[in-house]
Design a protein around this motif. Structure first.
Motif, short mmCIF file in Angstrom:
data_model
loop_
_atom_site.label_atom_id
_atom_site.label_comp_id
_atom_site.label_asym_id
_atom_site.label_seq_id
_atom_site.Cartn_x
_atom_site.Cartn_y
_atom_site.Cartn_z
N GLY A 123 40.69 29.38 34.10
CA GLY A 123 41.01 30.63 35.14
C GLY A 123 40.63 32.03 34.67
O GLY A 123 39.75 31.85 33.45
N VAL A 124 41.11 32.89 34.92
CA VAL A 124 40.76 34.25 34.87
C VAL A 124 41.90 35.13 34.26
O VAL A 124 42.97 35.30 34.97
CB VAL A 124 39.67 35.07 35.73
N ARG A 125 41.99 35.85 33.23
CA ARG A 125 43.03 36.71 32.87
C ARG A 125 42.38 38.28 32.82
O ARG A 125 41.24 38.58 32.16
CB ARG A 125 43.63 36.26 31.54
N LEU A 126 43.16 39.07 33.55
CA LEU A 126 42.54 40.57 33.32
C LEU A 126 42.97 41.22 32.45
O LEU A 126 43.65 40.62 31.57
CB LEU A 126 43.06 41.35 34.67
N ALA A 127 42.35 42.25 32.35
CA ALA A 127 42.71 43.11 31.03
C ALA A 127 44.18 43.56 30.92
O ALA A 127 44.75 43.64 29.78
CB ALA A 127 41.91 44.58 30.93
N GLY A 129 46.62 41.31 31.68
CA GLY A 129 47.39 40.18 31.51
C GLY A 129 47.72 39.65 32.82
O GLY A 129 47.99 38.14 32.47
N GLU A 130 47.19 39.97 33.77
CA GLU A 130 47.42 39.32 35.13
C GLU A 130 46.60 37.98 35.02
O GLU A 130 45.25 38.31 35.00
CB GLU A 130 47.38 40.20 36.34
N ARG A 131 46.86 36.98 35.62
CA ARG A 131 46.07 35.66 35.88
C ARG A 131 45.65 35.92 37.43
O ARG A 131 46.45 36.02 38.26
CB ARG A 131 46.92 34.41 35.61
N LEU A 132 44.34 35.26 37.41
CA LEU A 132 43.81 35.39 38.56
C LEU A 132 43.35 33.81 38.84
O LEU A 132 42.35 33.17 38.71
CB LEU A 132 42.27 36.00 38.90
N LEU A 161 43.29 37.35 44.60
CA LEU A 161 43.74 38.45 45.05
C LEU A 161 44.44 38.74 46.18
O LEU A 161 45.32 39.43 46.61
CB LEU A 161 42.41 39.42 44.70
N LEU A 162 43.79 37.80 47.29
CA LEU A 162 44.32 37.77 48.36
C LEU A 162 45.84 37.57 48.59
O LEU A 162 46.85 37.87 49.30
CB LEU A 162 43.66 37.09 49.44
N GLU A 163 46.34 36.27 47.89
CA GLU A 163 47.38 35.74 47.79
C GLU A 163 48.40 36.82 47.15
O GLU A 163 49.48 36.98 47.51
CB GLU A 163 47.51 34.16 46.98
N GLN A 164 47.93 37.57 46.12
CA GLN A 164 48.66 38.40 45.47
C GLN A 164 49.07 39.71 46.20
O GLN A 164 50.08 40.17 46.19
CB GLN A 164 47.87 38.98 44.15
#
Length: 216
Positions: A123-127, A129-132, A161-164
């Motif tokens: 997966g992807v983790r943003l700077a 800490g949020e997981r995408l 991002l749409l789900e968030q």
């Protein structure tokens, strides 16, 4: 059953590494075939491996036989066994990361390997800490081809991002329509359905199409 699965998985991994490193052990191929036969996996490749004397099988034929058996059981090497897949995915993230500031996302995102998931993936983790990875996760098999890796990663990030937020991103300024990551020939682009379909921008070049300067 659990012990059988662990044993066969280890044999598959060893055989795959042997194939990659050009030091395949024919006895491991036979051992895997016997394990599979015990559990009624009676494919042509399994039967051939059991019936033939491995000492009499030419190396090239044993190599081909090993690949056939791995294909028969659907073996997919993870990022640990095929690290080039992980590098392909990281390269893809570096491309789409150039578009994230248009969504208000700053900092360098990272690929996060999800070994505890089934099947294992990334997966992807943003700077911050949020997981995408709400839109699913990326399987290693999606990363054999750079275009496929970028397409899959773009879709996962966009859906997450749409789900968030329940906000569409990106949006075509000409048609006020949400656009989607799409493979067009050998390029991954942001595709708008307006005017019977048009490219808004290649993935990674969204800021230019929206009239914003891309951060360095």
């Amino acid at each position: 059953m659990a012990e059988y699965e662990a044993d066969t998985e280890q044999l598959k991994r060893r055989i795959y590494l042997g194939l990659r490193q050009d030091n395949l052990d024919p006895q491991q191929v036979v051992a895997l075939a016997c394990e599979l036969l015990d559990w009624f996996h009676r494919t042509d490749a399994v039967l051939e491996a059991v019936e033939r004397n491995p000492a009499e099988v030419p190396r090239s034929e044993m190599t081909a036989l090993a690949w056939r058996i791995l294909d028969d059981v659907g073996f997919e090497p993870g990022f640990d066994l095929a690290p080039e897949r992980l590098e392909t995915l990281r390269d893809a993230l570096r491309i789409i990361a150039r578009d994230l500031p248009t969504r208000g996302i700053e900092g360098e995102p990272e690929i996060e390997v999800l070994e505890d998931w089934f099947p294992a993936g990334a997966g992807v983790r943003l700077a911050d800490g949020e997981r995408l990875n709400r839109g699913g996760h990326i399987l290693p098999s999606m990363c054999d081809d750079p275009t496929m890796a970028l397409t899959s990663l773009t879709t996962m990030i966009q859906e997450s991002l749409l789900e968030q937020t329940w906000q569409v991103w990106p949006v075509c300024p000409r048609h006020d329509l949400g656009v989607h990551g799409s493979k067009r020939e050998r390029e991954v682009v942001w595709w708008c359905a307006g005017d019977d379909g048009r490219m808004l921008a290649p993935v990674g070049e969204l800021a230019h199409a929206l009239g914003r300067r891309r951060p360095k």
